[in-house]
Design a protein around this motif. Structure first.
Motif, mmCIF file in Angstrom:
data_model
loop_
_atom_site.group_PDB
_atom_site.id
_atom_site.type_symbol
_atom_site.label_atom_id
_atom_site.label_comp_id
_atom_site.label_asym_id
_atom_site.label_seq_id
_atom_site.Cartn_x
_atom_site.Cartn_y
_atom_site.Cartn_z
ATOM 1 N N VAL A 51 0.844 -1.242 0.046
ATOM 2 C CA VAL A 51 0.022 0.369 0.013
ATOM 3 C C VAL A 51 0.866 1.248 0.101
ATOM 4 N N THR A 52 1.784 1.476 0.847
ATOM 5 C CA THR A 52 2.317 2.454 1.024
ATOM 6 C C THR A 52 3.972 2.004 1.427
ATOM 7 N N ALA A 53 5.114 2.960 1.325
ATOM 8 C CA ALA A 53 6.211 2.893 1.529
ATOM 9 C C ALA A 53 6.603 2.378 3.122
ATOM 10 N N SER A 54 5.820 2.915 3.844
ATOM 11 C CA SER A 54 5.991 2.609 5.248
ATOM 12 C C SER A 54 5.692 1.086 5.588
ATOM 13 N N VAL A 55 4.855 0.433 4.798
ATOM 14 C CA VAL A 55 4.659 -1.098 5.119
ATOM 15 C C VAL A 55 5.933 -1.575 4.905
ATOM 16 N N ILE A 56 6.792 -1.159 4.089
ATOM 17 C CA ILE A 56 7.918 -1.880 4.239
ATOM 18 C C ILE A 56 8.995 -1.185 5.203
ATOM 19 N N SER A 57 9.016 -0.246 5.600
ATOM 20 C CA SER A 57 9.687 0.409 6.746
ATOM 21 C C SER A 57 9.465 1.850 6.722
ATOM 22 N N SER A 58 9.413 2.538 8.111
ATOM 23 C CA SER A 58 9.151 3.705 8.199
ATOM 24 C C SER A 58 10.474 4.536 8.337
ATOM 25 N N GLN A 59 11.720 3.542 8.407
ATOM 26 C CA GLN A 59 13.114 4.139 8.510
ATOM 27 C C GLN A 59 13.604 4.105 7.253
ATOM 28 N N VAL A 60 14.216 5.122 6.833
ATOM 29 C CA VAL A 60 14.763 5.452 5.728
ATOM 30 C C VAL A 60 15.873 4.444 5.172
ATOM 31 N N GLU A 62 16.370 1.229 6.377
ATOM 32 C CA GLU A 62 15.745 0.044 6.188
ATOM 33 C C GLU A 62 14.859 -0.035 4.953
ATOM 34 N N TYR A 63 14.441 0.977 4.486
ATOM 35 C CA TYR A 63 13.452 1.049 3.472
ATOM 36 C C TYR A 63 14.423 0.860 2.037
ATOM 37 N N ARG A 64 15.639 1.791 2.343
ATOM 38 C CA ARG A 64 16.497 1.884 1.066
ATOM 39 C C ARG A 64 17.170 0.414 0.937
ATOM 40 N N ARG A 65 17.350 -0.080 1.941
ATOM 41 C CA ARG A 65 18.146 -1.638 1.949
ATOM 42 C C ARG A 65 17.248 -2.583 1.224
ATOM 43 N N GLU A 66 16.085 -2.478 1.578
ATOM 44 C CA GLU A 66 14.895 -3.517 1.094
ATOM 45 C C GLU A 66 14.866 -3.233 -0.183
ATOM 46 N N ILE A 67 14.539 -1.792 -0.760
ATOM 47 C CA ILE A 67 14.491 -1.609 -2.183
ATOM 48 C C ILE A 67 15.866 -2.100 -3.051
ATOM 49 N N TRP A 69 17.722 -4.521 -2.141
ATOM 50 C CA TRP A 69 17.720 -6.092 -2.194
ATOM 51 C C TRP A 69 16.888 -6.497 -3.253
ATOM 52 N N PHE A 70 15.803 -5.974 -3.467
ATOM 53 C CA PHE A 70 14.684 -6.179 -4.644
ATOM 54 C C PHE A 70 15.525 -5.955 -5.744
ATOM 55 N N GLY A 71 16.049 -4.889 -6.005
ATOM 56 C CA GLY A 71 16.849 -4.485 -7.162
ATOM 57 C C GLY A 71 18.116 -5.598 -7.447
ATOM 58 N N GLN A 72 18.945 -5.786 -6.443
ATOM 59 C CA GLN A 72 19.883 -6.974 -6.638
ATOM 60 C C GLN A 72 19.185 -8.388 -7.137
ATOM 61 N N HIS A 73 18.084 -8.488 -6.893
ATOM 62 C CA HIS A 73 17.335 -9.910 -6.999
ATOM 63 C C HIS A 73 16.510 -9.717 -8.329
ATOM 64 N N CYS A 74 16.585 -8.763 -8.842
ATOM 65 C CA CYS A 74 15.664 -8.536 -10.157
ATOM 66 C C CYS A 74 14.274 -8.397 -9.961
ATOM 67 N N GLY A 75 13.950 -7.926 -8.740
ATOM 68 C CA GLY A 75 12.498 -7.700 -8.331
ATOM 69 C C GLY A 75 11.935 -6.428 -8.211
ATOM 70 N N PHE A 76 10.854 -6.293 -8.355
ATOM 71 C CA PHE A 76 10.047 -4.835 -8.096
ATOM 72 C C PHE A 76 9.318 -4.645 -7.034
ATOM 73 N N VAL A 77 9.150 -3.465 -6.662
ATOM 74 C CA VAL A 77 8.253 -2.908 -5.454
ATOM 75 C C VAL A 77 7.190 -2.042 -6.081
ATOM 76 N N ALA A 78 5.940 -2.366 -6.052
ATOM 77 C CA ALA A 78 4.956 -1.439 -6.488
ATOM 78 C C ALA A 78 4.037 -0.827 -5.362
ATOM 79 N N LEU A 79 4.082 0.423 -5.203
ATOM 80 C CA LEU A 79 3.357 1.107 -4.185
ATOM 81 C C LEU A 79 2.098 1.513 -4.701
ATOM 82 N N LEU A 80 0.824 1.321 -4.032
ATOM 83 C CA LEU A 80 -0.401 1.669 -4.335
ATOM 84 C C LEU A 80 -0.420 3.152 -4.157
#
Length: 89
Positions: A51-60, A62-67, A69-80
């Motif tokens: 739904v929102t970026a804060s679902v991943i993390s409200s900590q910048v 942590e959020y960037r690490r997850e984004i 990670w997805f980039g390194q694994h050829c994955g995407f994150v879609a935000l509503l």
């Protein structure tokens, strides 16, 4: 979220919806988020819709690490709800 994914012409697998209590626990400590990462790593999923970026993390950081990670694994994150400028870590 499955409806959003279908509107984008993305496939949504049966039973492939994971939820966690977001907030205090870092993403890597949440079982549902871990299952999403497993699906990406194994090649069974290409991305995740949240739904929102804060679902991943409200900590910048942590959020960037997850984004990253997805980039390194050829994955995407879609935000509503589009991401607001999150500043620099």
């Amino acid at each position: 979220m499955a409806d959003y994914a279908r509107c984008q012409s993305w496939q949504v697998g049966a039973g492939q919806s994971y939820t966690d209590d977001d907030g205090a626990v870092p993403p890597e400590g949440r079982p549902g988020w871990g299952l999403v990462r497993q699906q990406i790593r194994a090649g069974y999923a290409d991305g995740v819709v949240v739904v929102t970026a804060s679902v991943i993390s409200s900590q910048v950081g942590e959020y960037r690490r997850e984004i990253d990670w997805f980039g390194q694994h050829c994955g995407f994150v879609a935000l509503l709800v589009p991401e607001a400028h999150r500043g620099r870590a």
